[in-house]
Design a protein around this motif. Structure first.
Motif, PDB file in Angstrom:
ATOM      1  N   VAL A 157     -87.713 -57.106  76.078  1.00 33.91           N
ATOM      2  CA  VAL A 157     -87.183 -58.453  75.891  1.00 33.91           C
ATOM      3  C   VAL A 157     -87.961 -59.425  76.767  1.00 33.91           C
ATOM      4  CG1 VAL A 157     -85.151 -59.939  76.078  1.00 33.91           C
ATOM      5  CG2 VAL A 157     -84.905 -57.579  75.299  1.00 33.91           C
ATOM      6  N   THR A 158     -88.460 -60.499  76.143  1.00 29.45           N
ATOM      7  CA  THR A 158     -89.247 -61.488  76.880  1.00 29.45           C
ATOM      8  C   THR A 158     -88.440 -62.764  77.096  1.00 29.45           C
ATOM      9  OG1 THR A 158     -90.179 -62.565  74.926  1.00 29.45           O
ATOM     10  CG2 THR A 158     -91.364 -60.624  75.786  1.00 29.45           C
ATOM     11  N   LEU A 159     -88.978 -63.595  77.958  1.00 27.25           N
ATOM     12  CA  LEU A 159     -88.378 -64.899  78.201  1.00 27.25           C
ATOM     13  C   LEU A 159     -88.333 -65.708  76.908  1.00 27.25           C
ATOM     14  CD1 LEU A 159     -87.184 -66.723  80.351  1.00 27.25           C
ATOM     15  CD2 LEU A 159     -89.488 -67.426  80.958  1.00 27.25           C
ATOM     16  N   ALA A 160     -89.369 -65.604  76.081  1.00 28.61           N
ATOM     17  CA  ALA A 160     -89.396 -66.309  74.793  1.00 28.61           C
ATOM     18  C   ALA A 160     -88.262 -65.836  73.888  1.00 28.61           C
ATOM     19  CB  ALA A 160     -90.747 -66.113  74.105  1.00 28.61           C
ATOM     20  N   ASP A 161     -87.974 -64.535  73.911  1.00 33.90           N
ATOM     21  CA  ASP A 161     -86.859 -63.996  73.112  1.00 33.90           C
ATOM     22  C   ASP A 161     -85.539 -64.617  73.545  1.00 33.90           C
ATOM     23  OD1 ASP A 161     -88.614 -62.197  71.799  1.00 33.90           O
ATOM     24  OD2 ASP A 161     -88.236 -60.632  73.290  1.00 33.90           O
ATOM     25  N   ILE A 162     -85.335 -64.705  74.849  1.00 34.51           N
ATOM     26  CA  ILE A 162     -84.093 -65.254  75.387  1.00 34.51           C
ATOM     27  C   ILE A 162     -83.958 -66.728  75.031  1.00 34.51           C
ATOM     28  CG2 ILE A 162     -82.826 -65.782  77.509  1.00 34.51           C
ATOM     29  CD1 ILE A 162     -82.873 -62.801  76.830  1.00 34.51           C
ATOM     30  N   VAL A 163     -85.012 -67.493  75.247  1.00 30.07           N
ATOM     31  CA  VAL A 163     -84.966 -68.933  74.998  1.00 30.07           C
ATOM     32  C   VAL A 163     -84.744 -69.220  73.521  1.00 30.07           C
ATOM     33  CG1 VAL A 163     -86.323 -71.067  75.073  1.00 30.07           C
ATOM     34  CG2 VAL A 163     -86.305 -69.540  77.036  1.00 30.07           C
ATOM     35  N   SER A 164     -85.406 -68.461  72.653  1.00 29.79           N
ATOM     36  CA  SER A 164     -85.279 -68.702  71.211  1.00 29.79           C
ATOM     37  C   SER A 164     -83.986 -68.135  70.645  1.00 29.79           C
ATOM     38  CB  SER A 164     -86.465 -68.085  70.461  1.00 29.79           C
ATOM     39  OG  SER A 164     -86.373 -66.661  70.477  1.00 29.79           O
ATOM     40  N   GLY A 165     -83.386 -67.181  71.349  1.00 31.88           N
ATOM     41  CA  GLY A 165     -82.189 -66.518  70.829  1.00 31.88           C
ATOM     42  C   GLY A 165     -82.516 -65.456  69.801  1.00 31.88           C
ATOM     43  N   ASN A 166     -83.799 -65.151  69.616  1.00 33.47           N
ATOM     44  CA  ASN A 166     -84.243 -64.137  68.650  1.00 33.47           C
ATOM     45  C   ASN A 166     -84.638 -62.873  69.397  1.00 33.47           C
ATOM     46  OD1 ASN A 166     -83.967 -65.836  66.384  1.00 33.47           O
ATOM     47  ND2 ASN A 166     -85.900 -66.812  66.899  1.00 33.47           N
ATOM     48  N   LEU A 167     -83.660 -62.010  69.623  1.00 29.83           N
ATOM     49  CA  LEU A 167     -83.927 -60.761  70.316  1.00 29.83           C
ATOM     50  C   LEU A 167     -84.627 -59.782  69.383  1.00 29.83           C
ATOM     51  CD1 LEU A 167     -80.513 -60.299  72.148  1.00 29.83           C
ATOM     52  CD2 LEU A 167     -82.673 -61.108  73.128  1.00 29.83           C
ATOM     53  N   PRO A 168     -85.430 -58.870  69.935  1.00 30.70           N
ATOM     54  CA  PRO A 168     -86.028 -57.830  69.096  1.00 30.70           C
ATOM     55  C   PRO A 168     -84.925 -57.085  68.334  1.00 30.70           C
ATOM     56  CG  PRO A 168     -86.986 -57.800  71.291  1.00 30.70           C
ATOM     57  CD  PRO A 168     -85.841 -58.764  71.330  1.00 30.70           C
ATOM     58  N   ASP A 169     -85.243 -56.618  67.134  1.00 37.25           N
ATOM     59  CA  ASP A 169     -84.244 -55.985  66.272  1.00 37.25           C
ATOM     60  C   ASP A 169     -83.477 -54.866  66.975  1.00 37.25           C
ATOM     61  OD1 ASP A 169     -84.795 -57.686  64.190  1.00 37.25           O
ATOM     62  OD2 ASP A 169     -86.162 -56.298  63.179  1.00 37.25           O
ATOM     63  N   MET A 170     -84.189 -54.004  67.697  1.00 37.46           N
ATOM     64  CA  MET A 170     -83.524 -52.888  68.365  1.00 37.46           C
ATOM     65  C   MET A 170     -82.477 -53.394  69.358  1.00 37.46           C
ATOM     66  SD  MET A 170     -85.082 -49.991  70.934  1.00 37.46           S
ATOM     67  CE  MET A 170     -85.029 -51.024  72.396  1.00 37.46           C
ATOM     68  N   ILE A 171     -82.814 -54.428  70.099  1.00 37.63           N
ATOM     69  CA  ILE A 171     -81.909 -54.967  71.103  1.00 37.63           C
ATOM     70  C   ILE A 171     -80.743 -55.685  70.430  1.00 37.63           C
ATOM     71  CG2 ILE A 171     -81.714 -56.448  73.138  1.00 37.63           C
ATOM     72  CD1 ILE A 171     -83.731 -53.985  73.295  1.00 37.63           C
ATOM     73  N   ARG A 172     -81.030 -56.437  69.393  1.00 40.40           N
ATOM     74  CA  ARG A 172     -79.981 -57.147  68.658  1.00 40.40           C
ATOM     75  C   ARG A 172     -78.964 -56.163  68.102  1.00 40.40           C
ATOM     76  NH1 ARG A 172     -79.537 -57.712  63.743  1.00 40.40           N
ATOM     77  NH2 ARG A 172     -81.710 -57.356  63.234  1.00 40.40           N
ATOM     78  N   LEU A 173     -79.441 -55.066  67.543  1.00 40.83           N
ATOM     79  CA  LEU A 173     -78.527 -54.053  67.002  1.00 40.83           C
ATOM     80  C   LEU A 173     -77.653 -53.460  68.104  1.00 40.83           C
ATOM     81  CD1 LEU A 173     -80.859 -52.230  64.438  1.00 40.83           C
ATOM     82  CD2 LEU A 173     -78.925 -53.734  63.942  1.00 40.83           C
ATOM     83  N   LEU A 174     -78.237 -53.229  69.263  1.00 37.63           N
ATOM     84  CA  LEU A 174     -77.460 -52.698  70.384  1.00 37.63           C
ATOM     85  C   LEU A 174     -76.350 -53.683  70.805  1.00 37.63           C
ATOM     86  CD1 LEU A 174     -80.231 -51.202  72.685  1.00 37.63           C
ATOM     87  CD2 LEU A 174     -78.462 -49.941  71.449  1.00 37.63           C
ATOM     88  N   THR A 175     -76.684 -54.954  70.878  1.00 33.12           N
ATOM     89  CA  THR A 175     -75.705 -55.945  71.348  1.00 33.12           C
ATOM     90  C   THR A 175     -74.661 -56.270  70.294  1.00 33.12           C
ATOM     91  OG1 THR A 175     -77.098 -57.817  70.701  1.00 33.12           O
ATOM     92  CG2 THR A 175     -77.337 -56.990  72.961  1.00 33.12           C
ATOM     93  N   GLU A 176     -74.969 -56.032  69.021  1.00 29.80           N
ATOM     94  CA  GLU A 176     -73.991 -56.304  67.966  1.00 29.80           C
ATOM     95  C   GLU A 176     -72.991 -55.165  67.783  1.00 29.80           C
ATOM     96  OE1 GLU A 176     -76.373 -57.196  64.536  1.00 29.80           O
ATOM     97  OE2 GLU A 176     -76.801 -59.226  65.214  1.00 29.80           O
ATOM     98  N   ASN A 177     -73.248 -54.029  68.388  1.00 32.37           N
ATOM     99  CA  ASN A 177     -72.363 -52.887  68.286  1.00 32.37           C
ATOM    100  C   ASN A 177     -71.152 -53.131  69.190  1.00 32.37           C
ATOM    101  OD1 ASN A 177     -71.039 -50.454  68.402  1.00 32.37           O
ATOM    102  ND2 ASN A 177     -72.873 -49.240  68.830  1.00 32.37           N
ATOM    103  N   PRO A 178     -69.937 -53.283  68.602  1.00 38.33           N
ATOM    104  CA  PRO A 178     -68.747 -53.571  69.417  1.00 38.33           C
ATOM    105  C   PRO A 178     -68.489 -52.540  70.508  1.00 38.33           C
ATOM    106  CG  PRO A 178     -68.237 -53.776  67.083  1.00 38.33           C
ATOM    107  CD  PRO A 178     -69.626 -53.203  67.181  1.00 38.33           C
ATOM    108  N   SER A 179     -68.830 -51.280  70.265  1.00 36.59           N
ATOM    109  CA  SER A 179     -68.578 -50.250  71.275  1.00 36.59           C
ATOM    110  C   SER A 179     -69.537 -50.366  72.453  1.00 36.59           C
ATOM    111  CB  SER A 179     -68.666 -48.858  70.651  1.00 36.59           C
ATOM    112  OG  SER A 179     -69.987 -48.591  70.234  1.00 36.59           O
TER     113      SER A 179
END
Length: 141
Positions: A116-138
């Protein structure tokens, strides 16, 4: 530190920001911020200039600065358990198998922070793998 969306960031239009602007935007004490900015500058992540047109700029593109880079600049090496690298931690007796799980978890955490880069954080576009991890309610339990 709270993340400021690009549109409301004081640096969004000019490319640089003063410590005072950043402290106000993040609602943190100026002295605390100065310590962080000094650490980031020493690590080569930001550059600074004094004077009326002074402030702070990223030293390299945001897409080339990982969260791991930022954490290392402020907190030091990404150590795992008890201040040791995960592969150097041993568990006696029946707890010995825990070492494998702890080592894997530490490696996963490091992989996320490196990816995850600073650009990812600022844009709100996380890499797919990370986004999937954070979208998992568990993941938040």
């Amino acid at each position: 530190m709270r993340c400021v969306p690009r549109s409301s960031s004081p640096a969004a239009s000019s490319g640089h920001v003063t410590a005072d602007q950043l402290a106000r935007a993040q609602q943190i004490p100026g002295k605390f911020l100065e310590t962080i900015l000094t650490q980031l500058r020493r690590a080569g992540l930001i550059r600074s200039q004094r004077g009326p047109d002074g402030g702070f700029w990223l030293a390299r593109p945001a897409a080339e600065i990982s969260l791991a880079d930022i954490i290392r600049a402020i907190d030091g090496q990404l150590l795992g358990v008890r201040g040791e690298r995960p592969e150097n931690v041993t568990y006696p007796g029946v707890a010995e198998p825990c070492a494998t799980g702890v080592d894997r978890a530490a490696r996963q955490r490091r992989a996320v922070l490196e990816q995850v880069t600073l650009a990812d954080i600022v844009s709100g576009n996380l890499p797919d793998m990370i986004r999937l991890l954070t979208e998992n309610p568990s993941a938040w339990v």
